[in-house]
Design an enzyme around this catalytic site. Structure first.
Site, PDB file in Angstrom:
ATOM      1  N   THR A 138       0.821  -1.218   0.000  1.00 42.40           N
ATOM      2  CA  THR A 138       0.000   0.000   0.000  1.00 42.40           C
ATOM      3  C   THR A 138       0.849   1.259   0.000  1.00 42.40           C
ATOM      4  N   ARG A 333     -30.630 -10.208  20.545  1.00 44.89           N
ATOM      5  CA  ARG A 333     -29.407  -9.488  20.115  1.00 44.89           C
ATOM      6  C   ARG A 333     -28.169 -10.357  20.318  1.00 44.89           C
ATOM      7  N   GLU A 424      -6.136  -5.866   4.218  1.00 44.12           N
ATOM      8  CA  GLU A 424      -6.248  -7.064   3.388  1.00 44.12           C
ATOM      9  C   GLU A 424      -7.401  -6.928   2.407  1.00 44.12           C
ATOM     10  N   ASP A 426     -10.338  -3.575   1.321  1.00 41.58           N
ATOM     11  CA  ASP A 426     -11.554  -2.905   1.784  1.00 41.58           C
ATOM     12  C   ASP A 426     -12.749  -3.822   1.505  1.00 41.58           C
TER      13      ASP A 426
HETATM   14  C1  LIG Z   1      -6.527  -6.494  22.492  1.00 38.35           C
HETATM   15  C2  LIG Z   1      -7.596  -7.215  21.770  1.00 38.35           C
HETATM   16  C3  LIG Z   1      -7.009  -8.001  20.633  1.00 38.35           C
HETATM   17  C4  LIG Z   1      -8.118  -8.485  19.722  1.00 38.35           C
HETATM   18  C5  LIG Z   1      -7.585  -9.360  18.608  1.00 38.35           C
HETATM   19  C6  LIG Z   1      -8.648  -9.555  17.543  1.00 38.35           C
HETATM   20  C7  LIG Z   1      -8.171 -10.453  16.414  1.00 38.35           C
HETATM   21  C8  LIG Z   1      -7.052  -9.806  15.560  1.00 38.35           C
HETATM   22  C9  LIG Z   1      -5.794 -10.513  15.826  1.00 38.35           C
HETATM   23  C10 LIG Z   1      -4.644  -9.846  15.980  1.00 38.35           C
HETATM   24  C11 LIG Z   1      -4.560  -8.418  15.568  1.00 38.35           C
HETATM   25  C12 LIG Z   1      -3.341  -8.230  14.675  1.00 38.35           C
HETATM   26  C13 LIG Z   1      -3.528  -8.935  13.348  1.00 38.35           C
HETATM   27  C14 LIG Z   1      -2.277  -8.744  12.548  1.00 38.35           C
HETATM   28  C15 LIG Z   1      -2.427  -9.428  11.228  1.00 38.35           C
HETATM   29  C16 LIG Z   1      -3.115  -8.485  10.308  1.00 38.35           C
HETATM   30  C17 LIG Z   1      -2.650  -8.766   8.907  1.00 38.35           C
HETATM   31  C18 LIG Z   1      -3.221  -7.785   7.996  1.00 38.35           C
HETATM   32  C19 LIG Z   1      -2.231  -6.649   7.776  1.00 38.35           C
HETATM   33  C20 LIG Z   1      -2.668  -5.950   6.533  1.00 38.35           C
HETATM   34  C21 LIG Z   1      -2.051  -6.203   5.332  1.00 38.35           C
HETATM   35  C22 LIG Z   1      -2.553  -5.546   4.142  1.00 38.35           C
HETATM   36  O1  LIG Z   1      -3.518  -4.821   4.149  1.00 38.35           O
HETATM   37  S1  LIG Z   1      -1.683  -5.942   2.713  1.00 38.35           S
HETATM   38  C23 LIG Z   1      -2.437  -5.005   1.455  1.00 38.35           C
HETATM   39  C24 LIG Z   1      -3.824  -5.507   1.147  1.00 38.35           C
HETATM   40  N1  LIG Z   1      -4.296  -4.854  -0.030  1.00 38.35           N
HETATM   41  C25 LIG Z   1      -5.357  -5.322  -0.717  1.00 38.35           C
HETATM   42  O2  LIG Z   1      -6.024  -6.250  -0.340  1.00 38.35           O
HETATM   43  C26 LIG Z   1      -5.632  -4.616  -2.007  1.00 38.35           C
HETATM   44  C27 LIG Z   1      -7.018  -4.963  -2.550  1.00 38.35           C
HETATM   45  N2  LIG Z   1      -7.007  -4.842  -3.998  1.00 38.35           N
HETATM   46  C28 LIG Z   1      -6.832  -5.988  -4.802  1.00 38.35           C
HETATM   47  O3  LIG Z   1      -6.708  -7.100  -4.340  1.00 38.35           O
HETATM   48  C29 LIG Z   1      -6.837  -5.760  -6.278  1.00 38.35           C
HETATM   49  O4  LIG Z   1      -6.465  -4.424  -6.549  1.00 38.35           O
HETATM   50  C30 LIG Z   1      -8.238  -6.027  -6.900  1.00 38.35           C
HETATM   51  C31 LIG Z   1      -8.522  -7.505  -6.804  1.00 38.35           C
HETATM   52  C32 LIG Z   1      -9.297  -5.245  -6.165  1.00 38.35           C
HETATM   53  C33 LIG Z   1      -8.235  -5.595  -8.350  1.00 38.35           C
HETATM   54  O5  LIG Z   1      -7.090  -6.148  -8.928  1.00 38.35           O
HETATM   55  P1  LIG Z   1      -6.822  -5.973 -10.500  1.00 38.35           P
HETATM   56  O6  LIG Z   1      -5.466  -6.465 -10.798  1.00 38.35           O
HETATM   57  O7  LIG Z   1      -7.168  -4.577 -10.903  1.00 38.35           O
HETATM   58  O8  LIG Z   1      -7.815  -7.039 -11.104  1.00 38.35           O
HETATM   59  P2  LIG Z   1      -9.244  -6.880 -11.760  1.00 38.35           P
HETATM   60  O9  LIG Z   1      -9.062  -6.118 -13.039  1.00 38.35           O
HETATM   61  O10 LIG Z   1     -10.262  -6.399 -10.790  1.00 38.35           O
HETATM   62  O11 LIG Z   1      -9.554  -8.411 -12.065  1.00 38.35           O
HETATM   63  C34 LIG Z   1      -8.791  -9.062 -13.110  1.00 38.35           C
HETATM   64  C35 LIG Z   1      -9.016 -10.547 -12.936  1.00 38.35           C
HETATM   65  O12 LIG Z   1      -8.186 -10.993 -11.860  1.00 38.35           O
HETATM   66  C36 LIG Z   1      -8.952 -11.703 -10.932  1.00 38.35           C
HETATM   67  N3  LIG Z   1      -8.336 -11.537  -9.618  1.00 38.35           N
HETATM   68  C37 LIG Z   1      -8.189 -10.386  -8.944  1.00 38.35           C
HETATM   69  N4  LIG Z   1      -7.571 -10.619  -7.764  1.00 38.35           N
HETATM   70  C38 LIG Z   1      -7.313 -11.955  -7.729  1.00 38.35           C
HETATM   71  C39 LIG Z   1      -6.701 -12.807  -6.758  1.00 38.35           C
HETATM   72  N5  LIG Z   1      -6.230 -12.326  -5.586  1.00 38.35           N
HETATM   73  N6  LIG Z   1      -6.611 -14.118  -7.028  1.00 38.35           N
HETATM   74  C40 LIG Z   1      -7.097 -14.597  -8.199  1.00 38.35           C
HETATM   75  N7  LIG Z   1      -7.711 -13.855  -9.174  1.00 38.35           N
HETATM   76  C41 LIG Z   1      -7.809 -12.536  -8.903  1.00 38.35           C
HETATM   77  C42 LIG Z   1     -10.312 -11.109 -11.022  1.00 38.35           C
HETATM   78  O13 LIG Z   1     -11.291 -11.986 -10.502  1.00 38.35           O
HETATM   79  C43 LIG Z   1     -10.428 -10.913 -12.527  1.00 38.35           C
HETATM   80  O14 LIG Z   1     -10.748 -12.140 -13.088  1.00 38.35           O
HETATM   81  P3  LIG Z   1     -11.681 -12.202 -14.403  1.00 38.35           P
HETATM   82  O15 LIG Z   1     -12.969 -11.545 -14.008  1.00 38.35           O
HETATM   83  O16 LIG Z   1     -10.923 -11.405 -15.424  1.00 38.35           O
HETATM   84  O17 LIG Z   1     -11.802 -13.645 -14.697  1.00 38.35           O
HETATM   85  C1  LIG Z   2      -4.417  -1.363  10.524  1.00 38.39           C
HETATM   86  C2  LIG Z   2      -3.991  -1.468   9.085  1.00 38.39           C
HETATM   87  C3  LIG Z   2      -2.913  -2.270   8.757  1.00 38.39           C
HETATM   88  C4  LIG Z   2      -2.468  -2.342   7.432  1.00 38.39           C
HETATM   89  N1  LIG Z   2      -1.361  -3.097   7.138  1.00 38.39           N
HETATM   90  C5  LIG Z   2      -0.894  -3.110   5.858  1.00 38.39           C
HETATM   91  C6  LIG Z   2       0.293  -3.848   5.538  1.00 38.39           C
HETATM   92  O1  LIG Z   2       0.913  -4.466   6.392  1.00 38.39           O
HETATM   93  N2  LIG Z   2       0.758  -3.812   4.252  1.00 38.39           N
HETATM   94  C7  LIG Z   2       0.105  -3.119   3.266  1.00 38.39           C
HETATM   95  O2  LIG Z   2       0.570  -3.122   2.123  1.00 38.39           O
HETATM   96  N3  LIG Z   2      -1.052  -2.422   3.539  1.00 38.39           N
HETATM   97  C8  LIG Z   2      -1.547  -2.408   4.809  1.00 38.39           C
HETATM   98  N4  LIG Z   2      -2.698  -1.712   5.097  1.00 38.39           N
HETATM   99  C9  LIG Z   2      -3.353  -0.924   4.036  1.00 38.39           C
HETATM  100  C10 LIG Z   2      -4.660  -1.567   3.601  1.00 38.39           C
HETATM  101  O3  LIG Z   2      -4.405  -2.727   2.873  1.00 38.39           O
HETATM  102  C11 LIG Z   2      -5.461  -0.567   2.766  1.00 38.39           C
HETATM  103  O4  LIG Z   2      -5.792   0.531   3.590  1.00 38.39           O
HETATM  104  C12 LIG Z   2      -6.723  -1.244   2.243  1.00 38.39           C
HETATM  105  O5  LIG Z   2      -6.387  -2.130   1.191  1.00 38.39           O
HETATM  106  C13 LIG Z   2      -7.759  -0.231   1.741  1.00 38.39           C
HETATM  107  O6  LIG Z   2      -7.213   0.518   0.681  1.00 38.39           O
HETATM  108  P1  LIG Z   2      -7.346   2.129   0.698  1.00 38.39           P
HETATM  109  O7  LIG Z   2      -6.815   2.598   1.981  1.00 38.39           O
HETATM  110  O8  LIG Z   2      -6.731   2.614  -0.560  1.00 38.39           O
HETATM  111  O9  LIG Z   2      -8.909   2.368   0.659  1.00 38.39           O
HETATM  112  P2  LIG Z   2      -9.732   3.104  -0.524  1.00 38.39           P
HETATM  113  O10 LIG Z   2      -9.818   2.195  -1.691  1.00 38.39           O
HETATM  114  O11 LIG Z   2      -9.173   4.459  -0.698  1.00 38.39           O
HETATM  115  O12 LIG Z   2     -11.170   3.134   0.183  1.00 38.39           O
HETATM  116  C14 LIG Z   2     -11.848   4.364   0.433  1.00 38.39           C
HETATM  117  C15 LIG Z   2     -13.318   4.155   0.014  1.00 38.39           C
HETATM  118  O13 LIG Z   2     -13.368   4.016  -1.415  1.00 38.39           O
HETATM  119  C16 LIG Z   2     -14.180   2.907  -1.781  1.00 38.39           C
HETATM  120  N5  LIG Z   2     -13.756   2.359  -3.070  1.00 38.39           N
HETATM  121  C17 LIG Z   2     -12.478   2.204  -3.498  1.00 38.39           C
HETATM  122  N6  LIG Z   2     -12.472   1.685  -4.754  1.00 38.39           N
HETATM  123  C18 LIG Z   2     -13.764   1.498  -5.116  1.00 38.39           C
HETATM  124  C19 LIG Z   2     -14.423   0.977  -6.285  1.00 38.39           C
HETATM  125  N7  LIG Z   2     -13.736   0.536  -7.346  1.00 38.39           N
HETATM  126  N8  LIG Z   2     -15.770   0.928  -6.269  1.00 38.39           N
HETATM  127  C20 LIG Z   2     -16.488   1.347  -5.196  1.00 38.39           C
HETATM  128  N9  LIG Z   2     -15.929   1.862  -4.077  1.00 38.39           N
HETATM  129  C21 LIG Z   2     -14.589   1.924  -4.027  1.00 38.39           C
HETATM  130  C22 LIG Z   2     -13.953   1.922  -0.629  1.00 38.39           C
HETATM  131  O14 LIG Z   2     -15.025   0.983  -0.548  1.00 38.39           O
HETATM  132  C23 LIG Z   2     -13.910   2.858   0.587  1.00 38.39           C
HETATM  133  O15 LIG Z   2     -15.239   3.087   1.036  1.00 38.39           O
HETATM  134  C24 LIG Z   2      -3.156  -1.619   6.422  1.00 38.39           C
HETATM  135  C25 LIG Z   2      -4.256  -0.831   6.748  1.00 38.39           C
HETATM  136  C26 LIG Z   2      -4.681  -0.748   8.073  1.00 38.39           C
HETATM  137  C27 LIG Z   2      -5.860   0.119   8.415  1.00 38.39           C
END
Ligand SMILES: CCCCCCCC/C=C\CCCCCCCCC/C=C/C(=O)SCCNC(=O)CCNC(=O)[C@H](O)C(C)(C)COP(=O)(O)OP(=O)(O)OC[C@H]1O[C@@H](n2cnc3c(N)ncnc32)[C@H](O)[C@@H]1OP(=O)(O)O
Ligand SMILES: Cc1cc2nc3c(=O)[nH]c(=O)nc-3n(C[C@H](O)[C@H](O)[C@H](O)COP(=O)(O)OP(=O)(O)OC[C@H]3O[C@@H](n4cnc5c(N)ncnc54)[C@H](O)[C@@H]3O)c2cc1C
Length: 627
Positions: A138, A333, A424, A426
């Site tokens: 990100t 609830r 992981e 939105d």
């Molecule tokens: C004290 C109290 C404690 C309480 C504890 C509670 C419990 C919690 C426990 C502990 C807490 C701590 C936890 C710590 C661990 C947390 C880990 C998380 C940390 C965060 C990490 C991150 O956020 S990493 C970054 C994550 N980012 C994203 O997820 C980005 C999202 N966006 C995407 O994935 C892609 O941009 C998207 C899929 C939206 C679009 O991709 P794009 O390339 O543009 O593809 P698109 O054109 O839409 O589709 C083309 C084609 O590809 C297919 N496809 C897309 N993605 C995938 C895929 N992943 N796999 C397979 N295929 C895929 C898609 O379906 C299309 O297919 P067709 O339609 O063409 O067939």
């Molecule tokens: C606690 C925490 C830990 C994280 N850890 C990591 C990490 O370790 N590594 C890492 O790489 N990232 C990490 N992230 C980032 C995280 O993966 C992104 O914040 C997440 O993927 C959401 O992307 P964004 O912030 O760009 O949201 P945005 O996409 O900007 O979302 C803003 C709004 O826009 C809307 N929106 C966006 N696109 C569309 C669309 N095409 N159509 C309709 N609505 C749309 C969303 O639904 C949302 O309501 C972390 C985030 C948090 C909060």
């Protein structure tokens, strides 16, 4: 009184074998043994104390997290814990930390996107924690839109290197956990440029800090992005900001399982879907579903035990007041959340199987189930985290005023958990992926490609074929309805897998019967919640709806005598729950009262600031007309 079980009368009502249910919840006798042993080990070790988090400053909190992470690692090494036991220990330490991303993303990314050679080089270092990694995808300007990332990786054939660069402010890496102050290496995602041509986003292993003195390397600007939601909570994690200024890395540090660049500067795409670059996100999404059942069950355990302890109104002739758990509104609830916790547990088990199956198929270059795996992990991650975040807040409200105390454990649980609806992926963006998958399935109806697996039911929606032209109005125009359809699709999967679970052999007196009640509550609660859709589409009649509501009430009455036993089956220690309201013995009031006096504010009878601000106020001459 200490040592007295104030919930004994509730536990005596149980109609099933709680120990057998503990095995079902844990997944197997072995899994129960590991969980039970490790949770007690953590609970009994003062080195893992966590009841002081809300009183620490950010720097004290973070240093304490580093201490705990190091202590946990020493415990793992000294006790020679297995990988499974180590993962359980990190879980029960119950504190977001850099280790979550090192073990939960950095290592899986290398395993999933690295070549054999790259795995052999980097994994031993990572497993021994001789390097500490993060997952830097990100950016300040892009998170959801991965293909919009701006960081560049330009191949230099003269030196056989990639030049990693942050060309704009918005290309700054922003959010990666562990990046801010700890990680020595990152998997950085960047736009691959070879010979002036772009080849999409790929992962690169980049060293960020010196292994000698931890100082950032040349061209690396790195730091923490600042305080996040809630005190304590996720502020134990150093989510970071990172900028590259023409940082050079060897060519063999591009993860090359999906795409390759030769030393001659030739780009090659393996005969695998480019989306395998997203594989780590798919892996984490399936673990987040299991996490959801853990977080929701914690909140439900607290709210259920407290609902049995709390009495309010209803005293007859001076007798005891009514337990709030006996109010139908409280049951309506609370019990659907109890049912959801069990439903999410079982869907998490199934999703783990689905992920393992697709991973095995990928190794044989069988990509046939990859689209379904993507849709299921994306959709179920969205569904379960939204329901869990909302459920934790509902559990806080079910506990009345005391639920708002930090000592209830619920505010911190909520604050730590809610980002799961965003990280992981939105949740709405992920549901749109499911909607795209469903529409693609509809478009293939009637062709030789028959829907199978979790979309097999769609063969029964042939009528959609006729209205296929209707969806030409555009995906974006219909996206709100499509997202609702995606949610319904995922809820159908959860109910179906709960029913499949009940078709298995489930030992223990009354255990299967209790799970059947919970499954029916989960399904009928959804029918009640979405009654309008079911009625407007003619799926049910108003009479069906009334029958469902009557049955729901009856099911709540069946759960009531078993509610405490059903949350006891989670087998959570008081240490892990971190909640006075949810303590096992139900001895709430004395513990609440005792805890209040431990607050730093009560260290002095007269508060700091009295003499400076309050006394002058109280002693001021009233020079203006009496108010
Ligand atoms: C004290 C109290 C404690 C309480 C504890 C509670 C419990 C919690 C426990 C502990 C807490 C701590 C936890 C710590 C661990 C947390 C880990 C998380 C940390 C965060 C990490 C991150 O956020 S990493 C970054 C994550 N980012 C994203 O997820 C980005 C999202 N966006 C995407 O994935 C892609 O941009 C998207 C899929 C939206 C679009 O991709 P794009 O390339 O543009 O593809 P698109 O054109 O839409 O589709 C083309 C084609 O590809 C297919 N496809 C897309 N993605 C995938 C895929 N992943 N796999 C397979 N295929 C895929 C898609 O379906 C299309 O297919 P067709 O339609 O063409 O067939
Ligand atoms: C606690 C925490 C830990 C994280 N850890 C990591 C990490 O370790 N590594 C890492 O790489 N990232 C990490 N992230 C980032 C995280 O993966 C992104 O914040 C997440 O993927 C959401 O992307 P964004 O912030 O760009 O949201 P945005 O996409 O900007 O979302 C803003 C709004 O826009 C809307 N929106 C966006 N696109 C569309 C669309 N095409 N159509 C309709 N609505 C749309 C969303 O639904 C949302 O309501 C972390 C985030 C948090 C909060």
């Amino acid at each position: 009184m200490e040592g007295v079980d104030h919930l004994a009368h509730e536990r005596n009502k149980s109609e099933f074998d709680v120990d057998a249910m503990k095995i079902v919840w844990a997944g197997s006798p072995h899994a129960f043994d590991v969980s039970d042993r490790i949770s007690k080990l953590v609970a009994s070790d003062p080195g893992f104390r966590k009841d002081n988090r809300s009183t620490l400053s950010r720097k004290e909190l973070f240093k304490n997290t580093l201490r705990k992470a190091a202590y946990a690692w020493k415990t793992i090494v000294d006790l020679r814990l297995s990988e499974e036991e180590a993962a359980k220990l990190r879980f029960y330490v119950d504190e977001p930390a850099f280790t979550d991303l090192h073990w939960g993303m950095f290592i899986p990314a290398i395993k999933g996107q690295g070549t054999e050679e790259q795995q052999q080089k980097w994994l031993p270092l990572a497993y021994k924690m001789q390097i500490i990694g993060c997952y830097a995808q990100t950016e300040l300007g892009h998170g959801s839109n991965v293909q919009g990332l701006e960081t560049t990786a330009t191949f230099d054939p003269q030196t056989d290197e990639f030049i990693i660069h942050s060309p704009t402010l918005t290309s700054s890496k922003w959010w990666p956990g562990g990046l801010g102050k700890v990680a020595t290496h990152a998997i950085a995602y960047a736009r691959l440029i070879v010979g002036g041509r772009e080849h999409g986003v790929n992962g690169f292993i980049v060293q960020l800090r010196s292994l000698e003195d931890h100082s950032p390397l040349l061209g690396i600007t790195v730091g923490d992005i600042g305080m996040k939601f809630g005190n304590g909570a996720y502020n134990t994690m150093d989510n970071g900001v990172l900028r590259f200024d023409h940082v050079r890395i060897p060519r063999n540090q591009m993860l090359m399982r999906v795409s390759q660049v030769t030393c001659e500067g030739k780009y090659k795409q393996s005969d695998v879907p480019r989306q395998l670059v997203y594989g780590t996100m798919v892996y984490v999404r399936q673990t987040i579903v299991a996490d959801a059942s853990c977080a929701l069950s914690r909140a439900v355990c607290i709210a259920t035990r407290y609902s049995a302890v709390r009495r309010q109104f209803g005293s007859q002739n001076g007798g005891p007041e009514t337990q709030v758990i006996d109010y139908k509104t409280q049951q309506s609830r609370l019990f659907p959340l109890l049912a959801s916790a069990y439903a999410f547990r079982f869907i998490g088990e199934w999703l783990k199987w689905l992920y393992a199956d697709v991973t095995q198929r990928l190794q044989a270059n069988d990509f046939s189930t990859l689209p379904e795996a993507h849709a299921c992990t994306a959709g179920l991650k969205s569904l379960t985290t939204t329901a869990t975040a909302d459920g934790i807040e509902e559990c806080r409200k079910l506990c009345g005023g005391h639920g708002y105390l930090c000592s209830s454990g619920l505010p911190e649980l909520f604050a730590v958990y809610v980002p799961a609806c965003t990280y992981e992926g939105d949740n709405t963006v992920l549901l749109l992926q499911v909607a795209r998958f469903l529409m693609k399935t509809v478009s293939q109806l009637g062709s030789s490609k028959k829907p199978v697996g979790t979309i097999a039911y769609m063969t029964r929606v042939e009528h959609l074929m006729q209205c296929r032209c209707g969806v030409q109005r555009g995906f974006a125009e219909l996206s709100v309805d499509l997202v609702e359809a995606a949610v319904a699709h995922c809820q159908l999967i959860v109910v179906s897998k709960f029913i499949e679970k009940l078709q298995q052999e489930i030992p223990g007196k009354g255990v299967k019967q209790q799970l059947e009640v919970l499954c029916n509550i989960y399904a009928l609660f959804l029918l009640h919640k979405h009654q309008g859709d079911f009625l407007s589409t003619g799926c049910i009649t108003p009479k069906h709806a009334a029958l469902a509501n009557d049955e729901l009430r009856s099911l709540y009455s069946q759960v009531r005598p078993n509610a405490i036993a059903l949350v006891d089956a989670f087998n959570y220690t008081d240490h892990y729950l971190g909640s006075i309201l949810g303590c096992y013995d139900g001895n709430v009031y004395p513990k609440l009262y005792e805890a209040a006096w431990k607050d730093p504010l009560n260290e002095s009878v007269v508060p700091d600031g009295y003499h400076q601000y309050i006394r002058p106020l109280l002693k001021q001459e009233i020079r203006t007309a009496r108010l």
